[in-house]
Structure formats: C-alpha cells, structure tokens
Design a protein around this motif. Sequence first.
Motif, PDB file in Angstrom:
ATOM      1  N   PRO A   9      -5.609   5.069  16.095  1.00 40.49           N
ATOM      2  CA  PRO A   9      -4.306   4.755  15.456  1.00 40.49           C
ATOM      3  C   PRO A   9      -4.238   3.120  15.636  1.00 40.49           C
ATOM      4  CG  PRO A   9      -3.812   5.914  17.206  1.00 40.49           C
ATOM      5  CD  PRO A   9      -5.395   6.104  17.195  1.00 40.49           C
ATOM      6  N   GLN A  10      -4.833   2.601  16.711  1.00 35.91           N
ATOM      7  CA  GLN A  10      -4.750   1.019  16.783  1.00 35.91           C
ATOM      8  C   GLN A  10      -6.063   0.303  16.378  1.00 35.91           C
ATOM      9  OE1 GLN A  10      -1.829  -0.433  17.814  1.00 35.91           O
ATOM     10  NE2 GLN A  10      -2.755  -2.424  17.753  1.00 35.91           N
ATOM     11  N   PRO A  12      -7.505  -3.131  14.266  1.00 37.42           N
ATOM     12  CA  PRO A  12      -7.094  -4.463  13.576  1.00 37.42           C
ATOM     13  C   PRO A  12      -6.874  -4.399  12.254  1.00 37.42           C
ATOM     14  CG  PRO A  12      -9.189  -4.763  15.042  1.00 37.42           C
ATOM     15  CD  PRO A  12      -8.818  -3.252  15.191  1.00 37.42           C
ATOM     16  N   PRO A  15      -2.418  -2.060   9.602  1.00 42.01           N
ATOM     17  CA  PRO A  15      -0.940  -2.548  10.202  1.00 42.01           C
ATOM     18  C   PRO A  15      -0.276  -1.453  10.739  1.00 42.01           C
ATOM     19  CG  PRO A  15      -1.060  -2.555   7.623  1.00 42.01           C
ATOM     20  CD  PRO A  15      -2.489  -1.977   8.120  1.00 42.01           C
ATOM     21  N   GLU A  16      -0.868  -0.322  10.147  1.00 48.14           N
ATOM     22  CA  GLU A  16       0.270   0.992  10.750  1.00 48.14           C
ATOM     23  C   GLU A  16      -0.774   1.806  11.603  1.00 48.14           C
ATOM     24  OE1 GLU A  16       3.270   2.218   7.841  1.00 48.14           O
ATOM     25  OE2 GLU A  16       1.705   1.213   6.724  1.00 48.14           O
ATOM     26  N   PRO A  17      -0.085   2.855  12.303  1.00 50.37           N
ATOM     27  CA  PRO A  17      -0.989   3.819  13.032  1.00 50.37           C
ATOM     28  C   PRO A  17      -1.227   4.954  12.216  1.00 50.37           C
ATOM     29  CG  PRO A  17       1.115   3.830  13.896  1.00 50.37           C
ATOM     30  CD  PRO A  17       1.372   2.759  12.935  1.00 50.37           C
ATOM     31  N   TYR A  38       1.960   9.570  13.881  1.00 47.67           N
ATOM     32  CA  TYR A  38       2.414   8.421  14.671  1.00 47.67           C
ATOM     33  C   TYR A  38       3.641   7.876  14.287  1.00 47.67           C
ATOM     34  CZ  TYR A  38      -2.183   9.354  16.637  1.00 47.67           C
ATOM     35  OH  TYR A  38      -3.496   9.959  17.049  1.00 47.67           O
ATOM     36  N   VAL A  39       4.125   8.023  13.060  1.00 51.14           N
ATOM     37  CA  VAL A  39       5.286   7.419  12.569  1.00 51.14           C
ATOM     38  C   VAL A  39       6.415   8.357  12.215  1.00 51.14           C
ATOM     39  CG1 VAL A  39       5.921   5.187  11.388  1.00 51.14           C
ATOM     40  CG2 VAL A  39       3.717   6.005  11.528  1.00 51.14           C
ATOM     41  N   CYS A  63      10.672   2.686   4.460  1.00 51.31           N
ATOM     42  CA  CYS A  63       9.477   1.778   4.464  1.00 51.31           C
ATOM     43  C   CYS A  63      10.130   0.521   4.281  1.00 51.31           C
ATOM     44  CB  CYS A  63       8.552   2.295   3.492  1.00 51.31           C
ATOM     45  SG  CYS A  63       7.356   0.966   3.128  1.00 51.31           S
ATOM     46  N   GLY A  64       9.612  -0.396   4.939  1.00 55.45           N
ATOM     47  CA  GLY A  64      10.262  -1.901   4.856  1.00 55.45           C
ATOM     48  C   GLY A  64       9.549  -2.625   3.705  1.00 55.45           C
ATOM     49  N   ILE A  65       8.286  -2.206   3.152  1.00 55.09           N
ATOM     50  CA  ILE A  65       7.730  -2.727   1.992  1.00 55.09           C
ATOM     51  C   ILE A  65       8.233  -2.450   0.745  1.00 55.09           C
ATOM     52  CG2 ILE A  65       5.424  -3.340   1.248  1.00 55.09           C
ATOM     53  CD1 ILE A  65       4.356  -2.888   3.749  1.00 55.09           C
ATOM     54  N   LEU A 108       1.606  -8.913  -0.677  1.00 53.93           N
ATOM     55  CA  LEU A 108       1.242  -8.507   0.447  1.00 53.93           C
ATOM     56  C   LEU A 108      -0.088  -7.930   0.726  1.00 53.93           C
ATOM     57  CD1 LEU A 108       3.701  -7.342   3.081  1.00 53.93           C
ATOM     58  CD2 LEU A 108       2.085  -5.570   2.409  1.00 53.93           C
ATOM     59  N   PHE A 123      -6.054 -14.666   2.530  1.00 52.35           N
ATOM     60  CA  PHE A 123      -5.268 -13.880   3.152  1.00 52.35           C
ATOM     61  C   PHE A 123      -3.862 -14.642   3.309  1.00 52.35           C
ATOM     62  CE2 PHE A 123      -3.521 -12.731   7.657  1.00 52.35           C
ATOM     63  CZ  PHE A 123      -2.448 -11.895   7.381  1.00 52.35           C
ATOM     64  N   CYS A 352       0.528   3.534   2.994  1.00 43.80           N
ATOM     65  CA  CYS A 352       2.009   3.099   3.888  1.00 43.80           C
ATOM     66  C   CYS A 352       2.495   4.381   4.404  1.00 43.80           C
ATOM     67  CB  CYS A 352       3.049   2.786   2.806  1.00 43.80           C
ATOM     68  SG  CYS A 352       4.535   2.513   3.256  1.00 43.80           S
ATOM     69  N   SER A 354       4.693   4.573   7.097  1.00 41.03           N
ATOM     70  CA  SER A 354       5.736   5.137   7.420  1.00 41.03           C
ATOM     71  C   SER A 354       6.567   5.764   6.187  1.00 41.03           C
ATOM     72  CB  SER A 354       6.796   3.801   7.783  1.00 41.03           C
ATOM     73  OG  SER A 354       6.494   3.006   6.783  1.00 41.03           O
TER      74      SER A 354
ATOM     75  N   ASN C  13       2.187  -1.250  16.485  1.00 39.49           N
ATOM     76  CA  ASN C  13       3.483  -0.593  15.430  1.00 39.49           C
ATOM     77  C   ASN C  13       3.491   0.896  15.967  1.00 39.49           C
ATOM     78  OD1 ASN C  13       4.335   1.012  13.685  1.00 39.49           O
ATOM     79  ND2 ASN C  13       3.622  -0.158  12.110  1.00 39.49           N
ATOM     80  N   CYS C  14       4.626   1.081  16.692  1.00 36.84           N
ATOM     81  CA  CYS C  14       5.044   2.370  17.326  1.00 36.84           C
ATOM     82  C   CYS C  14       5.358   3.359  15.999  1.00 36.84           C
ATOM     83  CB  CYS C  14       6.057   2.287  18.262  1.00 36.84           C
ATOM     84  SG  CYS C  14       4.989   2.169  19.725  1.00 36.84           S
ATOM     85  N   ASN C  15       6.726   3.133  15.747  1.00 33.35           N
ATOM     86  CA  ASN C  15       7.338   4.161  14.877  1.00 33.35           C
ATOM     87  C   ASN C  15       8.209   3.269  13.934  1.00 33.35           C
ATOM     88  OD1 ASN C  15       8.191   6.582  14.053  1.00 33.35           O
ATOM     89  ND2 ASN C  15       9.298   7.153  15.951  1.00 33.35           N
ATOM     90  N   SER C  16       7.546   2.445  13.404  1.00 33.56           N
ATOM     91  CA  SER C  16       8.507   1.260  12.721  1.00 33.56           C
ATOM     92  C   SER C  16       8.336   1.399  11.227  1.00 33.56           C
ATOM     93  CB  SER C  16       7.803  -0.067  12.981  1.00 33.56           C
ATOM     94  OG  SER C  16       8.116  -1.124  11.963  1.00 33.56           O
ATOM     95  N   CYS C  17       9.294   1.029  10.576  1.00 35.90           N
ATOM     96  CA  CYS C  17       9.365   1.139   9.181  1.00 35.90           C
ATOM     97  C   CYS C  17       8.710   0.277   8.353  1.00 35.90           C
ATOM     98  CB  CYS C  17      10.742   1.250   8.493  1.00 35.90           C
ATOM     99  SG  CYS C  17      11.470  -0.379   8.621  1.00 35.90           S
ATOM    100  N   ASN C  18       7.848  -0.738   8.936  1.00 33.31           N
ATOM    101  CA  ASN C  18       6.812  -1.749   8.390  1.00 33.31           C
ATOM    102  C   ASN C  18       7.667  -2.897   8.187  1.00 33.31           C
ATOM    103  OD1 ASN C  18       4.443  -0.913   7.956  1.00 33.31           O
ATOM    104  ND2 ASN C  18       4.831   0.222   6.072  1.00 33.31           N
ATOM    105  N   GLY C  19       9.010  -2.906   8.304  1.00 32.86           N
ATOM    106  CA  GLY C  19       9.672  -4.319   8.027  1.00 32.86           C
ATOM    107  C   GLY C  19       9.651  -5.067   9.038  1.00 32.86           C
ATOM    108  N   ASN C  58       8.082   7.920  19.625  1.00 31.36           N
ATOM    109  CA  ASN C  58       7.860   9.345  19.187  1.00 31.36           C
ATOM    110  C   ASN C  58       6.934  10.101  20.122  1.00 31.36           C
ATOM    111  OD1 ASN C  58       5.587   9.266  17.890  1.00 31.36           O
ATOM    112  ND2 ASN C  58       6.337   9.506  16.035  1.00 31.36           N
ATOM    113  N   LYS C  60       4.435  11.414  19.612  1.00 32.77           N
ATOM    114  CA  LYS C  60       3.097  11.437  19.445  1.00 32.77           C
ATOM    115  C   LYS C  60       2.279   9.917  19.699  1.00 32.77           C
ATOM    116  CE  LYS C  60      -0.734  13.102  16.629  1.00 32.77           C
ATOM    117  NZ  LYS C  60      -1.080  14.056  15.463  1.00 32.77           N
ATOM    118  N   ASN C  61       3.284   9.019  19.535  1.00 33.08           N
ATOM    119  CA  ASN C  61       2.744   7.416  19.693  1.00 33.08           C
ATOM    120  C   ASN C  61       2.695   6.916  21.327  1.00 33.08           C
ATOM    121  OD1 ASN C  61       5.232   6.260  19.851  1.00 33.08           O
ATOM    122  ND2 ASN C  61       5.029   5.983  17.493  1.00 33.08           N
TER     123      ASN C  61
END
Lengths: 358, 113, 156
Positions: A9-10, A12, A15-17, A38-39, A63-65, A108, A123, A352, A354, C13-19, C58, C60-61
Amino acid sequence: MTTIIPFGPQHPVLPEPVQLKLEIDNDVVVGALPSLGYVHRGLEKFINTKDYNQTTYICERICGICSALHGITYTRAVEKLFNVEVPERGQYLRVITGELNRIHSHLLWLGLFADGFGFESLFYECWKYREAVLDVLERTTGNRVIHSMSKVGGASKDFTDEHINLLLKTLDTLEPQVKDLERVFVNNYTVKKRLVGLATMSKQLAYEAGTAGPTLRGSGNSIDLRDSSDWDIYKDLGFKPAVEKDGDCYARTKVRITELYDSIKLIRNAISKMPKGEIATPIKGFPTGEAIMRTEQPRGEVVYYVKGNGTKNLERLKIRTPTFANIPSLLLTLPGIKLADVPLVVLTIDPCISCTER
Amino acid sequence: MLENEVEIKNSAELLKTVEGLKNDGYRYATMICLKANDGHDLIYIFDKDYKLKNLRYFVKPGEKPKSVSGIYLCALLIENEYQDLFGLTFEGLAIDYKGHLYLTPNSPKAPLA
Amino acid sequence: MSLAKSPWIIHVNCNSCNGCDIEVVACLTPLYDAERFGVLNIGTPKQADIMVVTGSINYKNVNVLKNIYNQIPDPKVVLAVGACASTGGIFHGCYNVIGGVDQVIPVDAYVPGCCPRPEAILDGVVAALSILESKSQGKIKGKEVKLKGNEVPSNA
C-alpha cells in the motif's frame, strides 16, 4: 515458477494506499489480486446519524478530487425524492463548478501520470497550470478543494460579474497551456514509446467488464452520461463525448486531454447562456421513497441510490463510484504486462481509492 | 419502487434473467443491498443506452444468494463488499475474500450499513 | 544544523479523502515550492526525516502506519496534516475510524483545516523543522511503537 510481489500500500507512484498482489513469472505479470480496505471509513452507515442536509458535506468528503460532483450528484438524487425543479441559474452554476472540477482533476491526473513514467518536469508543468483553476474555484466558492457549491434545492452561492470575468480570463490563458501539454503527451517520442499498445482493451471487453469514464471511452464506446437525457442541460450546451478507438494507455490519455478542451468549451457556453434569477428552491419536509441518480465524474459514471423514510435521516445511501467499476478491469489487463509497466497501467484507470472504499 | 423494476422470485430465475440481459447487451452497473423484513433486498442495476433496468430479489434470512460474478466478472467486488457489510454469503464467487475485503478480524462486525 | 536545512519528507496517506494529499503534493510543486526549504519528497521511509500523515486511522492501515514510523531513523518528526489526522475530523464516529494519528504514534505538530491550505502546511513543515533541530541536538530517540494489543492483529 511464479513469485508474488506486493505492490503497495505504500508506494512512491501511488498517492493512495491500495495493494495489488502481483503474481510474477520472469518479469511478466500472470495474475493480480487487489486488496482493499486501507481507506474504508464506513460512510454509508455513518449517514444514518446525520440529517439529509448534513449528508451533503459527508458526500463531498468521500473524495477530495471529485468532491464537487459528489455533492452535486447527491443533491440531485435527494431532489428527485422531493420532486422539485431547480432554478435554471442554479443548474448552470452546478455545471460550471462541475466542469471546473473536471479540469482540475484531469490536470492533476496528467501530472501524476507524467510522474509515473518519470517525466518530472511535465508533472510540475501540469500542476502549475492547475493552480490557476484552483484559484478560480477558491475565489468563486471559497475553498480550493472542498467547494460545497451544491445544496439540496439548488446552488449555495452565486457568481458575481467579477467572478465570471475572472473565470473567462483564466480559461483564455488555460487553453493555450493545455495545447502545450497536449503537444508533449500526444507527440513526444518517449511518452509514445511507453504508452502506445500498452494494456489494450477491446471495445467489447471494456463494455462487458463494466468499466466507466475515460477507460470505457478510450476503447471506442461512446458512453458519457453528459450525453444522456438524465441531465438535459448538457444537451443545450452542445456536448459530444470524447472517444478514442485504440483502447490502450495512449488512447485513455488522449480522451482526458480532449475532455479538457470540452470542459473549457462547456463552461464558456454555460456562461453565455446562464440566465439571471433565483439559484435555489426552498425545500420543506423530509424525503420519502427511493431514487437512483447518475452523473459523469472525471473518472466515470457515479451511481447514487438514496432511500428516505419520511424522517430527517436517510434510510439508505449507496454509492457506486467509477473506480469501483474500473478496478475489475485491472484483473483482465494486467496479466501479460511487464512489472515495470504496472504503475502506468494502474494509473491509467485514474484510481481514486477513497472513492472506492468510502 | 424504482422505475423499470422487475421482481425476481428465485435464484435460478435470477441467473437466467441476468444471463439474458448480458446477451441483450446490458452493462452491469451495480447492486444495492437493503435490509427488509428480517432478510435483505438485492437490487441489481443494469444499463443500456443510458436506460436502467432493475431486478429486485428478496433474500430470506439464512439464504445464500447465488453470485452473478460467473456471468459479469465485475460483480465480484460489490458482492464481496456485501459479504463484509451485511454478513451475506454469495455462492460461487469468482474471487472470495471471505468477508475480509475491507475488514480485518479485529474490525467491527456486520451489519454495518 | 545541516539536517534542518534539507529535511526529506515521506508522505503517508492513511484514511484520507485525498483532499489533504493533493494539497501536500501541491506544496511541492512550483507555485508553493517547498523545495526552497530543502524539502524533498522521498518514497522510502529509511531516508526520511519528517513523516507527513494525512487522514485518520482505521483497523487495516494502523499496521502500515506503525511499520513506516518504525523504519524512519532518529531523529524524526511526525506532522499530522488536516482535521482527520489530528482528531478524526468529520469522520469521527464512523465505525471503521479509530481516531487521530496520535492514538498510535507520537505526533509533534498538527496542521488543522479541512483541507488545510498549502501555506498552512508549509507553516507546519517549518514548525516541524525547529522540533527536528532540537531533537537532533538533544539526541532524543523516538520509541519503537508497539500496538496496545486490541487495535489490530499482526497478520491483518
């Protein structure tokens, strides 16, 4: 003999797990198994404790995007339960915010994608141009990322003439900048070498795998909900879906670049047609019944199901996000790909996570 | 009641209808699970030319519904999600996470939606 | 001295909404340009000095977070970016959200906001730099974080 390599999950590139367990045979992927969670927050249960107006803010933070279009779809779904008509200016304001959201999301993604194949200056270029869009969003809605432009009944804020002038000026500078980017993404030898013919999905396969958005349209399917009668307003604005035939990573990139031009055009048309008047209808009472609402997000079609039972809380909210529909296609496209290309293929569905896990 | 909705009586009929829809060129959109009369209501949503078709199927308490992931592979994620969140068991899943798609053994237990 | 002039950060990034995530990345891009402070975003925890965490924890992470934290060499500083990373934010009370990052690992600085502006995140990074400096002079070691037991099993 095969080896299992955990991707994420981590990582480079991500951006998300999210984790993909890749089964590798001599540098070539033979199988992939996504591992999610993970989210996962549990928003569909969480909204039982909030009233239907507060849920708008929860939905925007899925989702923030693609935040603006989550809010818009949710409010449109609840309006369907109330059976109310939103004033035309409110609709146009939603379209403009939604399309601005799409421009920032695609820029983005282009940036992250360029980073994915090691083109770091590209980028930075994409993200530099994106900041202008965020400035407009901040000036008009009050926040860079979470806009809260839509509320049940209409739009929550109105644009002044000053806002509209700023918006038009930004679009005028943005268009040649997108052309610059297009030149690199479409013509550059190195970029083409990495992308052409990678992870090809036929028209039939993309359709049957239930994919959505640019992943679906990159394979020659002309399916875009802005083209449907679900939301009439796009018909008036002269919208045509962007479609590419080849179905590889290159085609999916081209779809997104074409959509940038489309969004710019749509916003200009919307501004020229936007009438004066009310932006929202007052809503009374509590929602009952059930409804499904779909909207085209930057990543594809999002499906909202809402069920009200006459109290202030919704009984059930279910969200099918575009990435949720696109992840199973990875199971089909990844086998046969070299390990070094896996990040590119994963990025072309514009994951995406999340959204997916909520 | 949703527009364009068909009630399905048993799981054999469900599989047959879904198979027929696939041959007619429908795209699998998603499935919705609701709690209803001690059991669960499953609403399968399909899409063709921007028109939706909904199948409603009632799962009796204790019944194990059949998975449609053999017909539409993309159904596997949503069916696994409901194994996590509602404690349902789908028979014949293409990839079975056994209730651990989102959750770990330590997480809160179903029902979670 | 040299450490605070070129801190390398790892973004988790743990449990974030991406924002918050996109705002953290925006900090590193030309307009806000965190590189003028010598900040470099690095993929591997073993070369990082500052850990930037977005989103809540959460079930899991939590193991991933703990694992990455333990791999960062001393001295290290943890920066919690956003309301979720600080307290759980709007998602506080969801069944799968344990809470802020400080429930599991020690946090040195918090950046509030949903989402925090890039300027605020840069302020947070600069504040973290002075903490990093004093940690390296005092030779304070971060403790290895072990779970209390009931959060999550090791094979999750």
